[in-house]
Scaffold this motif. Sequence first.
Motif, PDB file in Angstrom:
ATOM      1  N   THR A  14       0.850  -1.184   0.000  1.00 54.32           N
ATOM      2  CA  THR A  14       0.000   0.000   0.000  1.00 54.32           C
ATOM      3  C   THR A  14       0.884   1.232   0.000  1.00 54.32           C
ATOM      4  O   THR A  14       1.864   1.284   0.742  1.00 54.32           O
ATOM      5  CB  THR A  14      -0.911   0.038   1.244  1.00 54.32           C
ATOM      6  OG1 THR A  14      -1.700  -1.147   1.286  1.00 54.32           O
ATOM      7  CG2 THR A  14      -1.823   1.247   1.227  1.00 54.32           C
ATOM      8  N   LEU A  15       0.501   2.208  -0.822  1.00 60.16           N
ATOM      9  CA  LEU A  15       1.249   3.463  -0.920  1.00 60.16           C
ATOM     10  C   LEU A  15       0.241   4.605  -0.843  1.00 60.16           C
ATOM     11  O   LEU A  15      -0.765   4.594  -1.543  1.00 60.16           O
ATOM     12  CB  LEU A  15       2.009   3.509  -2.253  1.00 60.16           C
ATOM     13  CG  LEU A  15       2.829   4.752  -2.544  1.00 60.16           C
ATOM     14  CD1 LEU A  15       4.079   4.766  -1.687  1.00 60.16           C
ATOM     15  CD2 LEU A  15       3.223   4.769  -4.013  1.00 60.16           C
ATOM     16  N   SER A  16       0.525   5.583   0.020  1.00 62.13           N
ATOM     17  CA  SER A  16      -0.417   6.681   0.211  1.00 62.13           C
ATOM     18  C   SER A  16       0.335   7.989   0.445  1.00 62.13           C
ATOM     19  O   SER A  16       1.438   7.988   0.989  1.00 62.13           O
ATOM     20  CB  SER A  16      -1.298   6.383   1.424  1.00 62.13           C
ATOM     21  OG  SER A  16      -2.129   7.475   1.722  1.00 62.13           O
ATOM     22  N   LYS A  17      -0.298   9.091   0.033  1.00 62.70           N
ATOM     23  CA  LYS A  17       0.273  10.411   0.309  1.00 62.70           C
ATOM     24  C   LYS A  17       0.040  10.806   1.762  1.00 62.70           C
ATOM     25  O   LYS A  17       0.702  11.694   2.271  1.00 62.70           O
ATOM     26  CB  LYS A  17      -0.346  11.470  -0.613  1.00 62.70           C
ATOM     27  CG  LYS A  17       0.075  11.347  -2.049  1.00 62.70           C
ATOM     28  CD  LYS A  17      -0.542  12.465  -2.864  1.00 62.70           C
ATOM     29  CE  LYS A  17      -0.165  12.371  -4.322  1.00 62.70           C
ATOM     30  NZ  LYS A  17      -0.780  13.439  -5.125  1.00 62.70           N
ATOM     31  N   PHE A  37       7.461  -0.383  -6.772  1.00 67.28           N
ATOM     32  CA  PHE A  37       6.048  -0.634  -6.498  1.00 67.28           C
ATOM     33  C   PHE A  37       5.161   0.000  -7.558  1.00 67.28           C
ATOM     34  O   PHE A  37       4.253  -0.639  -8.092  1.00 67.28           O
ATOM     35  CB  PHE A  37       5.674  -0.101  -5.107  1.00 67.28           C
ATOM     36  CG  PHE A  37       4.206  -0.197  -4.798  1.00 67.28           C
ATOM     37  CD1 PHE A  37       3.640  -1.403  -4.433  1.00 67.28           C
ATOM     38  CD2 PHE A  37       3.395   0.921  -4.887  1.00 67.28           C
ATOM     39  CE1 PHE A  37       2.277  -1.498  -4.154  1.00 67.28           C
ATOM     40  CE2 PHE A  37       2.041   0.845  -4.609  1.00 67.28           C
ATOM     41  CZ  PHE A  37       1.472  -0.374  -4.243  1.00 67.28           C
ATOM     42  N   LEU A  38       5.433   1.263  -7.881  1.00 74.81           N
ATOM     43  CA  LEU A  38       4.634   1.952  -8.895  1.00 74.81           C
ATOM     44  C   LEU A  38       4.751   1.275 -10.257  1.00 74.81           C
ATOM     45  O   LEU A  38       3.773   1.155 -10.979  1.00 74.81           O
ATOM     46  CB  LEU A  38       5.050   3.419  -8.992  1.00 74.81           C
ATOM     47  CG  LEU A  38       4.707   4.289  -7.791  1.00 74.81           C
ATOM     48  CD1 LEU A  38       5.330   5.658  -7.939  1.00 74.81           C
ATOM     49  CD2 LEU A  38       3.210   4.383  -7.585  1.00 74.81           C
ATOM     50  N   SER A  44      -2.341   0.706 -14.941  1.00 75.47           N
ATOM     51  CA  SER A  44      -2.475   2.092 -14.500  1.00 75.47           C
ATOM     52  C   SER A  44      -1.399   2.941 -15.141  1.00 75.47           C
ATOM     53  O   SER A  44      -0.540   2.464 -15.866  1.00 75.47           O
ATOM     54  CB  SER A  44      -2.370   2.172 -12.975  1.00 75.47           C
ATOM     55  OG  SER A  44      -1.046   1.915 -12.578  1.00 75.47           O
ATOM     56  N   LYS A  45      -1.426   4.221 -14.837  1.00 72.06           N
ATOM     57  CA  LYS A  45      -0.413   5.134 -15.355  1.00 72.06           C
ATOM     58  C   LYS A  45       0.831   5.120 -14.472  1.00 72.06           C
ATOM     59  O   LYS A  45       1.726   5.932 -14.637  1.00 72.06           O
ATOM     60  CB  LYS A  45      -0.986   6.545 -15.431  1.00 72.06           C
ATOM     61  CG  LYS A  45      -2.127   6.665 -16.413  1.00 72.06           C
ATOM     62  CD  LYS A  45      -2.654   8.079 -16.454  1.00 72.06           C
ATOM     63  CE  LYS A  45      -3.831   8.163 -17.416  1.00 72.06           C
ATOM     64  NZ  LYS A  45      -4.402   9.499 -17.460  1.00 72.06           N
ATOM     65  N   ALA A  46       0.882   4.191 -13.542  1.00 72.29           N
ATOM     66  CA  ALA A  46       1.987   4.139 -12.586  1.00 72.29           C
ATOM     67  C   ALA A  46       3.335   3.927 -13.261  1.00 72.29           C
ATOM     68  O   ALA A  46       4.345   4.442 -12.801  1.00 72.29           O
ATOM     69  CB  ALA A  46       1.744   3.040 -11.560  1.00 72.29           C
ATOM     70  N   ASN A  47       3.355   3.168 -14.358  1.00 76.25           N
ATOM     71  CA  ASN A  47       4.628   2.951 -15.049  1.00 76.25           C
ATOM     72  C   ASN A  47       5.198   4.266 -15.555  1.00 76.25           C
ATOM     73  O   ASN A  47       6.400   4.509 -15.460  1.00 76.25           O
ATOM     74  CB  ASN A  47       4.450   1.973 -16.214  1.00 76.25           C
ATOM     75  CG  ASN A  47       4.155   0.576 -15.734  1.00 76.25           C
ATOM     76  OD1 ASN A  47       4.606   0.172 -14.675  1.00 76.25           O
ATOM     77  ND2 ASN A  47       3.374  -0.150 -16.497  1.00 76.25           N
ATOM     78  N   PHE A  48       4.334   5.125 -16.077  1.00 81.00           N
ATOM     79  CA  PHE A  48       4.794   6.433 -16.539  1.00 81.00           C
ATOM     80  C   PHE A  48       5.233   7.303 -15.370  1.00 81.00           C
ATOM     81  O   PHE A  48       6.224   8.008 -15.440  1.00 81.00           O
ATOM     82  CB  PHE A  48       3.710   7.140 -17.356  1.00 81.00           C
ATOM     83  CG  PHE A  48       3.479   6.514 -18.685  1.00 81.00           C
ATOM     84  CD1 PHE A  48       4.431   6.592 -19.692  1.00 81.00           C
ATOM     85  CD2 PHE A  48       2.304   5.840 -18.935  1.00 81.00           C
ATOM     86  CE1 PHE A  48       4.217   6.006 -20.923  1.00 81.00           C
ATOM     87  CE2 PHE A  48       2.077   5.242 -20.164  1.00 81.00           C
ATOM     88  CZ  PHE A  48       3.033   5.327 -21.166  1.00 81.00           C
TER      89      PHE A  48
END
Length: 107
Positions: A14-17, A37-38, A44-48
């Motif tokens: 889990t990753l959160s701001k 992790f991203l 999702s757009k996490a790779n970008f």
Amino acid sequence: MFYIKRNAAGEIVTLSKEASNEATEQIAVDDPQVLAFLASEPGSKANFLASDLAFVRVVEDLMEVLLDKGVISFTDLPQAAQNKVMQRKSLRAKNNVNLIGEDGGII
């Protein structure tokens, strides 16, 4: 800083701001574990985002080298860029973050 939750193997799940009951451990935004992790999030757009974060770090280090060698002057940069550079330098100093090494780790 981000807040994370890890599984029993120590991997980020889990990753959160913002801190939560589950995500209490703090971790730097540019930590390699965060980027990994991203990048692993499918669909999702996490790779970008992970790629952008890593590339921003490369650009920061490149600017630092060019400035140190006198290839460019800090005042050559537009005022908005100067402000952003100073903000990042301040964050790096507070978090004791230096240049990226050849292996991708912090030196």
